[in-house]
Design a protein around this motif. Structure first.
Motif, PDB file in Angstrom:
ATOM      1  N   ILE A  12       7.393   2.559   3.924  1.00 22.19           N
ATOM      2  CA  ILE A  12       8.105   2.731   2.650  1.00 22.19           C
ATOM      3  C   ILE A  12       7.732   1.621   1.677  1.00 22.19           C
ATOM      4  CG2 ILE A  12      10.387   2.703   1.563  1.00 22.19           C
ATOM      5  CD1 ILE A  12      11.418   4.096   4.138  1.00 22.19           C
ATOM      6  N   ARG A  13       7.665   0.391   2.170  1.00 20.86           N
ATOM      7  CA  ARG A  13       7.305  -0.744   1.310  1.00 20.86           C
ATOM      8  C   ARG A  13       5.884  -0.601   0.765  1.00 20.86           C
ATOM      9  NH1 ARG A  13      10.479  -5.571   1.999  1.00 20.86           N
ATOM     10  NH2 ARG A  13      12.237  -5.120   3.352  1.00 20.86           N
ATOM     11  N   ILE A  14       4.960  -0.127   1.587  1.00 20.86           N
ATOM     12  CA  ILE A  14       3.578   0.041   1.140  1.00 20.86           C
ATOM     13  C   ILE A  14       3.497   1.128   0.063  1.00 20.86           C
ATOM     14  CG2 ILE A  14       1.281   0.836   1.852  1.00 20.86           C
ATOM     15  CD1 ILE A  14       1.817  -0.603   4.548  1.00 20.86           C
ATOM     16  N   VAL A  15       4.172   2.244   0.281  1.00 16.69           N
ATOM     17  CA  VAL A  15       4.144   3.340  -0.697  1.00 16.69           C
ATOM     18  C   VAL A  15       4.769   2.900  -2.016  1.00 16.69           C
ATOM     19  CG1 VAL A  15       5.061   5.636  -1.199  1.00 16.69           C
ATOM     20  CG2 VAL A  15       4.081   5.158   1.048  1.00 16.69           C
ATOM     21  N   VAL A  16       5.936   2.251  -1.945  1.00 15.62           N
ATOM     22  CA  VAL A  16       6.618   1.799  -3.162  1.00 15.62           C
ATOM     23  C   VAL A  16       5.775   0.738  -3.871  1.00 15.62           C
ATOM     24  CG1 VAL A  16       8.639   0.540  -4.015  1.00 15.62           C
ATOM     25  CG2 VAL A  16       8.927   2.392  -2.376  1.00 15.62           C
ATOM     26  N   GLY A  17       5.215  -0.185  -3.122  1.00 15.16           N
ATOM     27  CA  GLY A  17       4.391  -1.229  -3.719  1.00 15.16           C
ATOM     28  C   GLY A  17       3.174  -0.671  -4.439  1.00 15.16           C
ATOM     29  N   LEU A  18       2.489   0.264  -3.801  1.00 17.16           N
ATOM     30  CA  LEU A  18       1.318   0.875  -4.435  1.00 17.16           C
ATOM     31  C   LEU A  18       1.705   1.694  -5.655  1.00 17.16           C
ATOM     32  CD1 LEU A  18      -0.766   1.935  -1.316  1.00 17.16           C
ATOM     33  CD2 LEU A  18      -1.213   0.047  -2.899  1.00 17.16           C
ATOM     34  N   ALA A  19       2.843   2.384  -5.592  1.00 18.79           N
ATOM     35  CA  ALA A  19       3.302   3.171  -6.742  1.00 18.79           C
ATOM     36  C   ALA A  19       3.625   2.259  -7.924  1.00 18.79           C
ATOM     37  CB  ALA A  19       4.527   3.995  -6.350  1.00 18.79           C
ATOM     38  N   LEU A  20       4.267   1.134  -7.650  1.00 18.64           N
ATOM     39  CA  LEU A  20       4.590   0.200  -8.731  1.00 18.64           C
ATOM     40  C   LEU A  20       3.334  -0.406  -9.350  1.00 18.64           C
ATOM     41  CD1 LEU A  20       7.694  -1.606  -7.231  1.00 18.64           C
ATOM     42  CD2 LEU A  20       7.654  -0.145  -9.252  1.00 18.64           C
ATOM     43  N   ILE A  21       2.384  -0.773  -8.505  1.00 22.01           N
ATOM     44  CA  ILE A  21       1.133  -1.346  -9.017  1.00 22.01           C
ATOM     45  C   ILE A  21       0.351  -0.303  -9.812  1.00 22.01           C
ATOM     46  CG2 ILE A  21      -1.109  -2.302  -8.348  1.00 22.01           C
ATOM     47  CD1 ILE A  21       0.369  -3.741  -6.065  1.00 22.01           C
ATOM     48  N   ALA A  22       0.415   0.957  -9.396  1.00 22.93           N
ATOM     49  CA  ALA A  22      -0.273   2.024 -10.126  1.00 22.93           C
ATOM     50  C   ALA A  22       0.271   2.162 -11.544  1.00 22.93           C
ATOM     51  CB  ALA A  22      -0.133   3.343  -9.381  1.00 22.93           C
ATOM     52  N   MET A  23       1.551   1.806 -11.740  1.00 18.54           N
ATOM     53  CA  MET A  23       2.136   1.882 -13.079  1.00 18.54           C
ATOM     54  C   MET A  23       1.485   0.908 -14.050  1.00 18.54           C
ATOM     55  SD  MET A  23       6.210   2.528 -12.403  1.00 18.54           S
ATOM     56  CE  MET A  23       6.582   1.218 -13.477  1.00 18.54           C
ATOM     57  N   VAL A  24       0.812  -0.097 -13.538  1.00 19.33           N
ATOM     58  CA  VAL A  24       0.122  -1.045 -14.409  1.00 19.33           C
ATOM     59  C   VAL A  24      -1.094  -0.374 -15.047  1.00 19.33           C
ATOM     60  CG1 VAL A  24      -1.181  -3.214 -14.456  1.00 19.33           C
ATOM     61  CG2 VAL A  24       0.896  -3.041 -13.086  1.00 19.33           C
ATOM     62  N   PHE A  25      -1.728   0.544 -14.328  1.00 12.01           N
ATOM     63  CA  PHE A  25      -2.975   1.153 -14.774  1.00 12.01           C
ATOM     64  C   PHE A  25      -2.807   2.546 -15.360  1.00 12.01           C
ATOM     65  CE2 PHE A  25      -3.880  -1.796 -11.270  1.00 12.01           C
ATOM     66  CZ  PHE A  25      -4.657  -2.709 -11.970  1.00 12.01           C
ATOM     67  N   VAL A  26      -1.848   3.323 -14.860  1.00 10.01           N
ATOM     68  CA  VAL A  26      -1.597   4.678 -15.364  1.00 10.01           C
ATOM     69  C   VAL A  26      -0.110   4.824 -15.654  1.00 10.01           C
ATOM     70  CG1 VAL A  26      -3.511   5.763 -14.141  1.00 10.01           C
ATOM     71  CG2 VAL A  26      -1.318   5.583 -13.026  1.00 10.01           C
ATOM     72  N   GLY A  27       0.233   5.844 -16.379  1.00  9.32           N
ATOM     73  CA  GLY A  27       1.645   6.055 -16.691  1.00  9.32           C
ATOM     74  C   GLY A  27       2.079   5.154 -17.824  1.00  9.32           C
ATOM     75  N   PRO A  28       3.223   4.488 -17.666  1.00  7.78           N
ATOM     76  CA  PRO A  28       3.732   3.668 -18.774  1.00  7.78           C
ATOM     77  C   PRO A  28       2.916   2.398 -19.039  1.00  7.78           C
ATOM     78  CG  PRO A  28       5.210   3.536 -16.885  1.00  7.78           C
ATOM     79  CD  PRO A  28       4.157   4.543 -16.561  1.00  7.78           C
ATOM     80  N   GLN A  29       2.028   2.040 -18.140  1.00 11.83           N
ATOM     81  CA  GLN A  29       1.168   0.855 -18.268  1.00 11.83           C
ATOM     82  C   GLN A  29       1.964  -0.397 -18.633  1.00 11.83           C
ATOM     83  OE1 GLN A  29      -1.984   2.032 -20.912  1.00 11.83           O
ATOM     84  NE2 GLN A  29      -3.042   3.103 -19.288  1.00 11.83           N
ATOM     85  N   THR A  30       2.972  -0.656 -17.837  1.00 11.18           N
ATOM     86  CA  THR A  30       3.822  -1.819 -18.051  1.00 11.18           C
ATOM     87  C   THR A  30       3.474  -2.923 -17.057  1.00 11.18           C
ATOM     88  OG1 THR A  30       6.106  -2.590 -17.998  1.00 11.18           O
ATOM     89  CG2 THR A  30       5.593  -0.716 -16.612  1.00 11.18           C
TER      90      THR A  30
END
Length: 59
Positions: A12-30
């Protein structure tokens, strides 16, 4: 350092961590997505300092 992160919690931690990091590059780019590094580190070292404080073991 005693291991206090179990296998399901680790996944769960790996999936959540990767999803959060992906937000830096795609999506809201925050830049807040870099917070995803914390769950990744705790997953790979099998230790969560907050779990230690609260007396939780998920293994």
């Amino acid at each position: 350092m005693e291991k206090n992160v179990g296998s399901i919690d680790k996944v769960i931690r790996i999936v959540v961590g990767l999803a959060l990091i992906a937000m830096v590059f795609v999506g809201p780019q925050t830049p807040w997505g870099w917070i995803g590094v914390i769950p990744l580190i705790t997953a790979f070292v099998n230790f969560c300092p907050l779990y230690k404080i609260l007396g939780i073991k998920s293994k």
